[in-house]
Design a protein around this motif. Structure first.
Motif, PDB file in Angstrom:
ATOM      1  N   VAL A 211       5.550  -3.987  12.393  1.00 20.77           N
ATOM      2  CA  VAL A 211       6.013  -4.047  11.032  1.00 20.77           C
ATOM      3  C   VAL A 211       7.049  -4.445  10.878  1.00 20.77           C
ATOM      4  O   VAL A 211       7.456  -4.847  11.393  1.00 20.77           O
ATOM      5  N   PHE A 212       7.325  -4.786   9.428  1.00 17.27           N
ATOM      6  CA  PHE A 212       7.867  -5.108   8.835  1.00 17.27           C
ATOM      7  C   PHE A 212       8.355  -4.546   7.762  1.00 17.27           C
ATOM      8  O   PHE A 212       7.831  -3.689   6.635  1.00 17.27           O
ATOM      9  N   GLY A 213      10.271  -4.200   8.001  1.00 23.28           N
ATOM     10  CA  GLY A 213      10.160  -3.862   6.874  1.00 23.28           C
ATOM     11  C   GLY A 213      10.572  -4.336   5.585  1.00 23.28           C
ATOM     12  O   GLY A 213      10.829  -5.394   5.392  1.00 23.28           O
ATOM     13  N   GLY A 214      11.075  -3.119   4.926  1.00 25.07           N
ATOM     14  CA  GLY A 214      10.525  -3.988   2.975  1.00 25.07           C
ATOM     15  C   GLY A 214       9.249  -4.483   2.792  1.00 25.07           C
ATOM     16  O   GLY A 214       9.668  -5.173   2.046  1.00 25.07           O
ATOM     17  N   LEU A 215       8.550  -4.062   3.293  1.00 25.79           N
ATOM     18  CA  LEU A 215       7.027  -4.646   2.829  1.00 25.79           C
ATOM     19  C   LEU A 215       6.516  -3.831   1.607  1.00 25.79           C
ATOM     20  O   LEU A 215       6.262  -2.832   1.996  1.00 25.79           O
ATOM     21  N   ASP A 216       6.109  -4.394   0.669  1.00 24.02           N
ATOM     22  CA  ASP A 216       5.605  -3.690  -0.769  1.00 24.02           C
ATOM     23  C   ASP A 216       4.593  -2.780   0.089  1.00 24.02           C
ATOM     24  O   ASP A 216       3.629  -1.891  -0.728  1.00 24.02           O
ATOM     25  N   TYR A 217       3.273  -3.860   0.598  1.00 27.68           N
ATOM     26  CA  TYR A 217       2.113  -3.449   1.056  1.00 27.68           C
ATOM     27  C   TYR A 217       0.889  -2.412  -0.034  1.00 27.68           C
ATOM     28  O   TYR A 217       1.264  -1.357  -0.081  1.00 27.68           O
ATOM     29  N   TYR A 218       0.612  -3.158  -0.898  1.00 24.32           N
ATOM     30  CA  TYR A 218       0.068  -2.614  -2.515  1.00 24.32           C
ATOM     31  C   TYR A 218       0.253  -1.456  -2.965  1.00 24.32           C
ATOM     32  O   TYR A 218      -0.279  -0.355  -2.966  1.00 24.32           O
ATOM     33  N   PRO A 219       1.374  -1.567  -2.947  1.00 26.13           N
ATOM     34  CA  PRO A 219       2.609  -0.936  -4.140  1.00 26.13           C
ATOM     35  C   PRO A 219       1.694   0.685  -4.566  1.00 26.13           C
ATOM     36  O   PRO A 219       1.853   1.956  -5.017  1.00 26.13           O
ATOM     37  N   LEU A 220       0.474   0.062  -5.701  1.00 24.28           N
ATOM     38  CA  LEU A 220      -0.320   0.739  -6.382  1.00 24.28           C
ATOM     39  C   LEU A 220      -1.160   1.551  -5.103  1.00 24.28           C
ATOM     40  O   LEU A 220      -2.027   2.886  -6.001  1.00 24.28           O
ATOM     41  N   LYS A 221      -1.571   1.633  -4.193  1.00 23.56           N
ATOM     42  CA  LYS A 221      -2.865   2.127  -3.310  1.00 23.56           C
ATOM     43  C   LYS A 221      -2.324   3.714  -2.801  1.00 23.56           C
ATOM     44  O   LYS A 221      -1.138   4.042  -2.803  1.00 23.56           O
ATOM     45  N   LYS A 222      -2.523   4.331  -2.955  1.00 23.71           N
ATOM     46  CA  LYS A 222      -2.727   5.889  -2.040  1.00 23.71           C
ATOM     47  C   LYS A 222      -3.127   5.776  -0.696  1.00 23.71           C
ATOM     48  O   LYS A 222      -3.451   4.782   0.093  1.00 23.71           O
ATOM     49  N   LEU A 223      -2.242   6.461  -0.082  1.00 20.41           N
ATOM     50  CA  LEU A 223      -1.973   5.844   1.925  1.00 20.41           C
ATOM     51  C   LEU A 223      -3.102   5.973   2.185  1.00 20.41           C
ATOM     52  O   LEU A 223      -3.476   5.488   3.102  1.00 20.41           O
ATOM     53  N   SER A 224      -3.627   7.165   1.516  1.00 20.26           N
ATOM     54  CA  SER A 224      -5.423   7.363   2.363  1.00 20.26           C
ATOM     55  C   SER A 224      -5.894   6.717   1.896  1.00 20.26           C
ATOM     56  O   SER A 224      -6.910   6.690   2.493  1.00 20.26           O
ATOM     57  N   THR A 225      -6.220   5.904   1.083  1.00 18.52           N
ATOM     58  CA  THR A 225      -6.759   4.711   0.447  1.00 18.52           C
ATOM     59  C   THR A 225      -6.099   3.305   1.130  1.00 18.52           C
ATOM     60  O   THR A 225      -7.442   2.656   2.338  1.00 18.52           O
ATOM     61  N   LEU A 226      -5.131   3.191   1.561  1.00 22.85           N
ATOM     62  CA  LEU A 226      -4.655   1.994   2.636  1.00 22.85           C
ATOM     63  C   LEU A 226      -4.744   2.546   4.195  1.00 22.85           C
ATOM     64  O   LEU A 226      -5.290   0.966   4.766  1.00 22.85           O
TER      65      LEU A 226
END
Length: 251
Positions: free
Chosen positions: A81-96
């Motif tokens: 877990v990296f704090g401050g990571l963008d991680y595909y900001p436009l994707k819904k959590l369900s997709t991620l």
């Protein structure tokens, strides 16, 4: 106790900064804190360990094997877990989540749903719509849902208020007590360290200064003060040591 993570003479050079022969080991079932002010080399150390950047030299052994030569196998047993990571900001959590779980052979959907509900995560939200604290909780839910034997957590409490920090760290420690996993907790906060970890490694300007028990690191007060880690956070160290029965008096 045999180490599950062993880092030897790790070096990484950027213009104006060098990570200089950093070495440490982490025994199975232990929690180690890595602490240092901003720019001390904490994130560079983690990224070099995980091969997110290519170190100039050094070796990383994980689960008894060369990590760089066996990344895919090792990462099945690793949660990050990296704090401050963008991680595909436009994707819904369900997709991620749907994509993430395909990478792990031991993905546990039931456990993921448990953490999703516990952290009140709305899977219909896009990642960018989450607060910083909720982003970390989501990433932690993913990391805890494939039975990771090692957790590497980079500033997981960043952006959280004191109560939120305590709740999150309690969840991490509870998981540790059940699974007996190994944790590397990276922070610039002494408060996070003394209450939860077995050992503390202190870094400054790309160099390891100390690697010892919380009680022994606390005795290096003047050195910590000199690099801006002692005050006012030192009061939390004392409190944490006393809570755990490690420090009986002020000596």
């Amino acid at each position: 106790m045999k180490p599950v993570l062993c880092v030897e003479n790790l070096c990484k050079t950027y213009p104006g900064f060098s990570l200089d022969r950093v070495s440490f080991s982490l025994a199975a079932g232990r929690i180690m804190g890595l602490i240092g002010k901003n720019g001390a080399g904490k994130s560079t150390t983690l990224k070099s360990i995980l091969h997110m950047v290519a170190p100039q030299s050094g070796q990383v052994t994980m689960f008894g094997t060369d990590f760089y030569q066996n990344e895919q196998v090792c990462k099945q047993r690793l949660g990050v877990v990296f704090g401050g990571l963008d991680y595909y900001p436009l994707k819904k959590l369900s997709t991620l989540t749907a994509v993430t779980k395909t990478f792990y052979e031991n993905w546990d959907q039931e456990q993921y749903q448990m953490y999703r509900k516990r952290f009140s995560l709305d899977e219909n939200k896009k990642f960018k719509e989450l607060s910083n604290g909720m982003k970390v909780k989501y990433l932690l839910s993913l990391a805890l849902s494939h039975h990771a034997e090692i957790l590497i957590l980079d500033e997981p409490t960043a952006g959280l208020d004191p109560r939120g920090r305590d709740v999150l760290l309690s969840q991490i420690v509870n998981y540790h007590e059940v699974r007996h996993n190994t944790i590397l907790l990276v922070s610039h906060s002494m408060e996070d360290m003394a209450r939860y970890v077995d050992r503390i490694m202190v870094m400054n300007d790309g160099v390891k200064m100390f690697d010892d028990t919380p009680k022994e690191v606390f005795r290096h007060y003047k050195e910590l003060e000199a690099i801006g880690l002692a005050a006012p956070q030192i009061t939390y160290v004392v409190q944490g040591l006393r809570e755990r029965g490690i420090l009986i008096d002020d000596t």
